[in-house]
Every structure is written in C-alpha cells, then in structure tokens.
Design an enzyme around this catalytic site. Structure first.
Site, PDB file in Angstrom:
ATOM      1  N   HIS A  43       0.865  -1.204   0.000  1.00  0.00           N
ATOM      2  CA  HIS A  43       0.000   0.000   0.000  1.00  0.00           C
ATOM      3  C   HIS A  43       0.892   1.242   0.000  1.00  0.00           C
ATOM      4  O   HIS A  43       1.464   1.605   1.018  1.00  0.00           O
ATOM      5  CB  HIS A  43      -0.898  -0.006   1.239  1.00  0.00           C
ATOM      6  CG  HIS A  43      -1.880   1.123   1.295  1.00  0.00           C
ATOM      7  ND1 HIS A  43      -3.206   0.921   1.639  1.00  0.00           N
ATOM      8  CD2 HIS A  43      -1.765   2.449   1.059  1.00  0.00           C
ATOM      9  CE1 HIS A  43      -3.846   2.085   1.598  1.00  0.00           C
ATOM     10  NE2 HIS A  43      -2.981   3.031   1.260  1.00  0.00           N
ATOM     11  N   HIS A  96       1.486   5.386  -1.592  1.00  0.00           N
ATOM     12  CA  HIS A  96       1.085   6.579  -2.351  1.00  0.00           C
ATOM     13  C   HIS A  96       2.338   7.284  -2.864  1.00  0.00           C
ATOM     14  O   HIS A  96       3.213   7.636  -2.084  1.00  0.00           O
ATOM     15  CB  HIS A  96       0.318   7.566  -1.459  1.00  0.00           C
ATOM     16  CG  HIS A  96      -0.957   7.005  -0.924  1.00  0.00           C
ATOM     17  ND1 HIS A  96      -2.159   7.144  -1.569  1.00  0.00           N
ATOM     18  CD2 HIS A  96      -1.213   6.288   0.194  1.00  0.00           C
ATOM     19  CE1 HIS A  96      -3.106   6.538  -0.872  1.00  0.00           C
ATOM     20  NE2 HIS A  96      -2.564   6.008   0.204  1.00  0.00           N
ATOM     21  N   HIS A 114      -4.710  -0.644   6.024  1.00  0.00           N
ATOM     22  CA  HIS A 114      -4.241   0.056   7.225  1.00  0.00           C
ATOM     23  C   HIS A 114      -5.174  -0.137   8.433  1.00  0.00           C
ATOM     24  O   HIS A 114      -5.666   0.821   9.013  1.00  0.00           O
ATOM     25  CB  HIS A 114      -3.991   1.540   6.963  1.00  0.00           C
ATOM     26  CG  HIS A 114      -4.987   2.226   6.058  1.00  0.00           C
ATOM     27  ND1 HIS A 114      -6.335   2.279   6.332  1.00  0.00           N
ATOM     28  CD2 HIS A 114      -4.826   2.870   4.885  1.00  0.00           C
ATOM     29  CE1 HIS A 114      -6.942   2.942   5.363  1.00  0.00           C
ATOM     30  NE2 HIS A 114      -6.057   3.302   4.460  1.00  0.00           N
TER      31      HIS A 114
HETATM   32 ZN   LIG Z   1      -3.586   4.989   1.685  1.00  0.00          ZN
END
Ligand SMILES: [Zn+2]
Length: 333
Positions: free
Chosen positions: A14, A16, A168
């Site tokens: 995960h 960004h 998360h």
């Molecule tokens: Zn995220």
C-alpha cells in the site's frame, strides 16, 4: 544479540506516490527498501481508466528502474463490468474503494456498496483484489473504522469469492472483524499504526507529521496489532500507506493526512521484530504473506539490515520522512 538480518526482498502492499514532479524521487526512495509496491490510485486526476493505469505504471518504472509498481484503479460509482475488464487487461491487480469524503482526494468516492455492485461482481469473477479504505467519514474520528465494519461485512457476504484487503487496519474492532471473516479477507498493517498512538500526534507538542487517516489510536489498539502481527497470521501483511506531502502543507493550518513512512519502515520493523524475539515473523510480514494473498510469485534476491545507527534524512524531495532527523538503531546495508 542479532546484528544482521537477511530477508527476501520485501513488498509494500500500500503506497502513495502521488502525481507530482516529486513522485519520481518518492519512487526511488521506496525502491531502496522494496522490490514492488501496490500503488494507490487517488492521484489528481485519479487512476480510473486503462490509459491512466498504463501511463502511471510507465512513469513510475521510468523513474525507478528495477522497482515494480503493482497497479490499482479507483472505483467510482457507475463503473460496470466492461470498464473493470478493460482495467484488468491494462494490468491493474486491485480496485480501491474510498468511501466518499473519507480521505485525501476522496470527494468523488463511493457513496454506498450498491453504487459499485456491478464492478465488485466483475472483480470477484476476474480474481481482482478489492482494496478498501475502511472508515465511515461521518463518525467521530476515533470511531470511523469501527463504524465502517458493517459495510465490510456486507460486501464480504455479498461477494464470498472476492479477495478483500481492509487497508491500514488501526483498531481492535477492525482487527477482530478481519480475523473473524473468511480467508479471502485480509488486512494491511502500517508501521505507524503498529508502533505509535494518538499521543505521538497530540500528547505533547502537536506533531502533524504523525497525522494520517485512519488516525493513530489508543495503546490498546497498537498492542492488539502488535500481538496479531507477531502471531504470523497470513491475513496480516505490510502496507506502508506511505504518503508524502510537502513540509509546508503538513506544517500549515490545514495539514493533509498522510505519513511519509517508506524510508524508515524497514529499520523500524527490524527493531520491532528483533525486540520481540520474532525475527522469523519479519520476513513473512514484509516479503511473503502479501504476495501470497495477491497470488504473486515471491521476489528474487535478498536485502540485509544491520544493527548500525542511521539518521533519517530531514527531507526527501520536499517531504519529511517519518522520524526525520532522528537516529534509528537499524539500517539498510
Ligand atoms: Zn492509503
């Protein structure tokens, strides 16, 4: 005393990188630690079409040779089977479900599971992963994850063969729900939810660099995540949710959520697993369980961590990494 750890090259399930000129530097920063990363699609504009999946992948690959971006798309209301099939053909492995208004760039997110039911059915048929930001944005901030769980359970019940990653996970309630659901439901765990609490944001001087969504929670939540990760449960694997924002914005009056955790993640995790006497669980968590859940071959090659002090840089491409300026006790060899 353990002084060196060698593990299979890890995955970040995960990540960004955003869609800014600095994204190239952020990708290179991740490539120092990770062989692959599941790259999130909530860029501006969002990754919602096959063309954008392909272009974003090419940009990241060009910026960080040897680093493999695992592509995702953003689910938006009204997406149908045809769109999903085309996104899958373009190489997307997962579709991201952002409840409308839940986090950064989620204003155009999903108002209800019904609005994407056709897309979810096609993802289930094709074996794509549904990646969920599990928060109900209208609930009180500490309760948003728990308040979302009926939606998660409803989707899992309506789509029994859909692979779901509850991203998360941050609360005892969220963790218990994921562990109680069938094997096709897993969760990523971040290094910040595993090691820190709300006290690190607001227990002393305000620390906006610890501010993220879902927000860091109580010590009891952190401790439950630690016990679960140390138990080597294949439903729990590492996803950094690393999300770099310019220092000026993070320290301004409207700080965006997001912690730039990728650079410090492995040294912090090494310290955690060694401290708990569970070095073996480290490799499962960062290099094995995530790939297995996604149906990917494990990475070739190894990385080495050594017990040598490492000072986290003050900034990388204008963003402050987690624990910028502090000295950690482990470093990448
Ligand atoms: Zn995220």
């Amino acid at each position: 005393m353990t002084e060196t750890i060698k593990i299979r090259r890890p995955d970040d399930m995960h990540l960004h990188l955003r869609n800014v000129p600095e994204a190239a530097a952020f990708a290179r920063a991740s490539a120092l630690s990770f062989a692959r990363a599941v790259v999130m699609p909530n860029t501006l504009p969002p990754v919602t079409t096959p063309g954008r999946v392909e272009r974003y992948r090419e940009e990241i690959s060009a910026a960080a040779p040897g680093f493999t971006p695992l592509m995702t798309f953003k689910l938006v209301p009204g997406m149908g089977a045809k769109e999903i099939e085309a996104l899958s053909r373009a190489g997307a492995l997962a579709g991201k479900y952002y409840p409308a208004n839940a986090t950064t760039n989620a204003e155009d997110g999903v108002p209800s599971p019904e609005s994407v039911a056709k897309a979810l059915g096609e993802m289930e048929r094709l074996g794509l992963v549904l990646s969920i930001h599990g928060e109900l944005p209208t609930a009180f901030c500490l309760d948003r994850e728990a308040a979302f769980l009926p939606v998660l359970e409803g989707i899992a019940e309506a789509h029994p063969d859909l692979k779901i990653v509850f991203e998360h996970v941050s609360s005892r309630e969220g963790l218990a729900a994921v562990l109680a659901l069938p094997r096709n439901v897993a969760a990523t765990v971040t290094v910040h939810h595993l090691l820190f609490t709300l006290d690190d944001i607001a227990g002393g001087a305000l620390s906006p660099h610890f501010f993220c969504k879902p927000i860091l929670k109580r010590p009891e939540d952190r401790d439950a995540l630690q016990r679960a990760v140390l138990s080597r449960n294949p439903k729990l694997f590492f996803g950094s949710d690393s999300a770099p924002h310019p220092i000026k914005r993070k320290e301004g009056p409207k700080a965006p959520g997001g912690i730039f955790s990728a650079p410090a993640a492995l040294p912090l995790l090494a310290e955690f697993f060694v401290g708990a006497g569970k070095v073996d669980a480290f490799e499962d968590f960062v290099s094995r369980f995530g790939a297995e859940f996604y149906g990917l071959e494990p990475n070739e090659g190894q990385i080495t961590l050594v017990r040598e002090p490492w000072r986290v840089p003050d900034e990388i491409a204008g963003a402050a990494p987690l624990l910028a300026g502090s000295t950690l006790s482990w470093s990448l060899a």
